[in-house]
Scaffold this active site. Structure first.
Site, mmCIF file in Angstrom:
data_model
loop_
_atom_site.group_PDB
_atom_site.id
_atom_site.type_symbol
_atom_site.label_atom_id
_atom_site.label_comp_id
_atom_site.label_asym_id
_atom_site.label_seq_id
_atom_site.Cartn_x
_atom_site.Cartn_y
_atom_site.Cartn_z
ATOM 1 N N CYS A 162 0.794 -1.881 0.263
ATOM 2 C CA CYS A 162 -0.079 -0.055 0.015
ATOM 3 C C CYS A 162 0.654 1.713 0.174
ATOM 4 O O CYS A 162 0.525 2.340 -0.194
ATOM 5 C CB CYS A 162 -1.036 -0.011 1.881
ATOM 6 S SG CYS A 162 -2.066 -1.085 1.058
ATOM 7 N N HIS A 293 -2.099 8.725 5.093
ATOM 8 C CA HIS A 293 -2.360 7.455 4.994
ATOM 9 C C HIS A 293 -4.047 6.692 5.219
ATOM 10 O O HIS A 293 -4.689 6.358 4.428
ATOM 11 C CB HIS A 293 -1.113 6.057 5.325
ATOM 12 C CG HIS A 293 -1.727 4.519 4.937
ATOM 13 N ND1 HIS A 293 -1.253 4.458 3.351
ATOM 14 C CD2 HIS A 293 -1.530 3.472 5.961
ATOM 15 C CE1 HIS A 293 -1.548 3.336 3.342
ATOM 16 N NE2 HIS A 293 -1.603 2.953 5.118
ATOM 17 N N GLU A 304 -0.282 6.956 12.879
ATOM 18 C CA GLU A 304 0.355 7.702 12.009
ATOM 19 C C GLU A 304 0.364 9.558 12.865
ATOM 20 O O GLU A 304 1.027 10.791 12.530
ATOM 21 C CB GLU A 304 -0.465 7.518 11.045
ATOM 22 C CG GLU A 304 -0.707 9.049 9.881
ATOM 23 C CD GLU A 304 -1.049 9.307 8.708
ATOM 24 O OE1 GLU A 304 -0.591 9.454 7.638
ATOM 25 O OE2 GLU A 304 -1.829 7.734 8.656
ATOM 26 N N LYS A 323 -8.845 8.525 1.747
ATOM 27 C CA LYS A 323 -9.805 7.075 1.624
ATOM 28 C C LYS A 323 -11.403 6.879 1.884
ATOM 29 O O LYS A 323 -11.351 5.876 2.031
ATOM 30 C CB LYS A 323 -8.548 5.934 2.305
ATOM 31 C CG LYS A 323 -7.385 5.862 2.248
ATOM 32 C CD LYS A 323 -6.709 4.698 2.781
ATOM 33 C CE LYS A 323 -5.530 4.711 1.677
ATOM 34 N NZ LYS A 323 -4.567 5.944 2.057
ATOM 35 N N HIS A 328 -9.521 2.608 0.188
ATOM 36 C CA HIS A 328 -8.260 1.792 -0.171
ATOM 37 C C HIS A 328 -8.011 1.385 -1.024
ATOM 38 O O HIS A 328 -8.262 -0.053 -1.591
ATOM 39 C CB HIS A 328 -7.943 1.043 1.274
ATOM 40 C CG HIS A 328 -6.309 1.360 1.545
ATOM 41 N ND1 HIS A 328 -5.647 1.060 0.810
ATOM 42 C CD2 HIS A 328 -5.921 0.164 2.586
ATOM 43 C CE1 HIS A 328 -4.631 1.514 0.961
ATOM 44 N NE2 HIS A 328 -4.643 0.711 2.337
ATOM 45 N N PHE A 388 2.365 -2.933 4.411
ATOM 46 C CA PHE A 388 2.253 -4.380 5.182
ATOM 47 C C PHE A 388 3.531 -4.919 5.093
ATOM 48 O O PHE A 388 4.199 -4.160 4.541
ATOM 49 C CB PHE A 388 1.285 -5.580 4.814
ATOM 50 C CG PHE A 388 0.190 -5.292 5.437
ATOM 51 C CD1 PHE A 388 -0.887 -4.423 6.612
ATOM 52 C CD2 PHE A 388 -1.338 -6.098 5.193
ATOM 53 C CE1 PHE A 388 -1.473 -4.412 6.830
ATOM 54 C CE2 PHE A 388 -2.391 -6.097 5.558
ATOM 55 C CZ PHE A 388 -2.403 -5.412 6.270
#
Length: 401
Positions: A162, A293, A304, A323, A328, A388
């Site tokens: 991502c 993000h 974050e 998002k 996402h 990830f």
């Protein structure tokens, strides 16, 4: 080191295709979330996603035959064509081998992999469709851009999940700043697919109806899809052809948590921000806006926010998550963030975090630009990307001078 600029953007998204529609959707806080049609979601209690329901690849593609390419590759090539058109770039004027395609992805052509798996289950390995097999390799995302645009430079797909689009943009920056390219098309693409939907559901990270980043009651992500490509050039190349310059790509930072497969680490994320600032020659006080993000999971938004407060202090710049509108989009997410950051600089507004209702005191008072876009003089933007595997990548964009 050559300076690097953004001269065109190509969004293919659930909230709009092309810069005009995408920018207007950001300004109005339009949601692109709808019931899933890409696969049969029967059996899942959560059935929404950010699908690009109006996408017709034949409208955009000139060389690539959609029948020979998977949906993610179609998104990538279509977004690249839109970026070329927006940049008003005549590619025949670029020296051979001096234009490159760098694309990021999470799932590649997973919809193709799922179709092949169904064929194997029904009829064994011999039942696999050879035409589908040719569409499977993830490298074809960048190859589709190269074939569609007739590029003979480097063609590379980066699969850092991502944050992949930010990795791609950072790689493009190095090619341009280091003198190896005049033009690079960089971004990412992914498609809504069953395995990602199922995987995030099993992780307990999938929201049911809406994505609500930075809200106290946030419940997780909604999967999304699309293609996001930026036309990047050296400043000299752009000036020589009289290009309109939207923004300058100031630099980037990357690092890895190396701690946990899926849980981000606040100190490492904060250090990634510092790396991006140092490499871009800016200080935290220069940053006017953070394109987060912002996945809408409890853990991501908390980590974050902690990292932002560690780097920026008690009064950080506004931080919003697109998002909340797009879902996402996996490997395309940072590409859409970079496009939204470019639009924020060029058009003077902060995109909102929609669906927001309740302050979360654990987030330390960060300003998520709740529910409505905000006029602003945006000079420097930080575009966050975390993935990830602990893959952190942040790009910095600034107003052109």
């Amino acid at each position: 080191m050559a300076r690097v600029v953004v001269t065109g953007v190509g969004p293919v998204s659930s909230i709009g295709i092309g810069i005009a529609a995408f920018a207007e959707a950001l300004r109005t806080g339009r949601s692109g979330i709808s019931p899933i049609t890409s696969f049969d979601p029967a059996g899942f209690p959560h059935r929404n996603a950010g699908e690009v329901q109006t996408f017709d690849p034949g409208t955009h593609l000139r060389r690539v035959d959609p029948a020979r390419w998977g949906r993610s590759s179609q998104f990538a090539a279509s977004a690249a064509q839109l970026a070329v058109a927006d940049a008003r770039l005549d590619l025949t004027s670029v020296a051979p081998g001096r234009a490159h395609a760098i694309m990021g992805t999470t799932s590649g052509e997973s919809a193709v992999a799922e179709a092949l798996t169904a064929q194997i289950i029904d009829g064994g390995f011999a039942a696999q469709d050879p035409a589908l097999l040719t569409q499977l390799p993830a490298n074809r995302l960048a190859n589709a851009v190269s074939e569609e645009l007739g590029l003979t430079g480097e063609s590379l797909t980066i699969a850092t999940a991502c944050s992949a689009s930010n990795y791609a943009i950072g790689y493009a920056y190095d090619l341009l700043a280091g003198g190896e390219a005049d033009v690079v098309f960089a971004g990412g693409a992914d498609s809504v697919c069953r395995w990602a939907h199922a995987g995030f559901f099993r992780l307990g990270a999938l929201a049911k109806d809406a994505c609500t980043p930075f809200d106290k009651d946030r419940a997780g992500i909604l999967t999304g899809e699309g293609g996001a490509v930026l036309a990047l050039e050296t400043l000299d190349h752009a000036r020589k052809r009289g290009a309109t310059i939207y923004a300058e790509l100031l630099g980037y930072g990357v690092n890895c948590d190396a701690i946990h497969p899926v849980t981000p680490d606040a100190p490492t994320v904060a250090e990634c921000m510092r790396i991006a600032h140092r490499n871009s020659g800016i200080s935290p006080s220069d940053v006017d806006y953070i394109c987060a993000h912002g996945t809408g999971t409890q853990v991501n938004d908390l980590v974050e926010s902690k990292a932002v407060l560690e780097v920026f202090g008690e009064r950080p710049p506004p931080i919003s998550s697109i998002k909340s509108m797009l879902g996402h989009t996996m490997g395309a997410a940072c590409g859409f963030g970079a496009i939204a950051s470019t639009i924020a600089i060029d058009r003077g507004f902060l995109p909102p975090t929609v669906n927001w209702t309740t302050t979360d005191p654990e987030l330390g008072g960060v300003d998520p630009v709740p529910n409505a876009a905000r006029p602003a003089d945006v000079r420097v933007v930080q575009n966050d990307g975390f993935a990830f595997g602990g893959n952190n990548a942040i790009v910095m964009l600034g107003a052109p001078e």
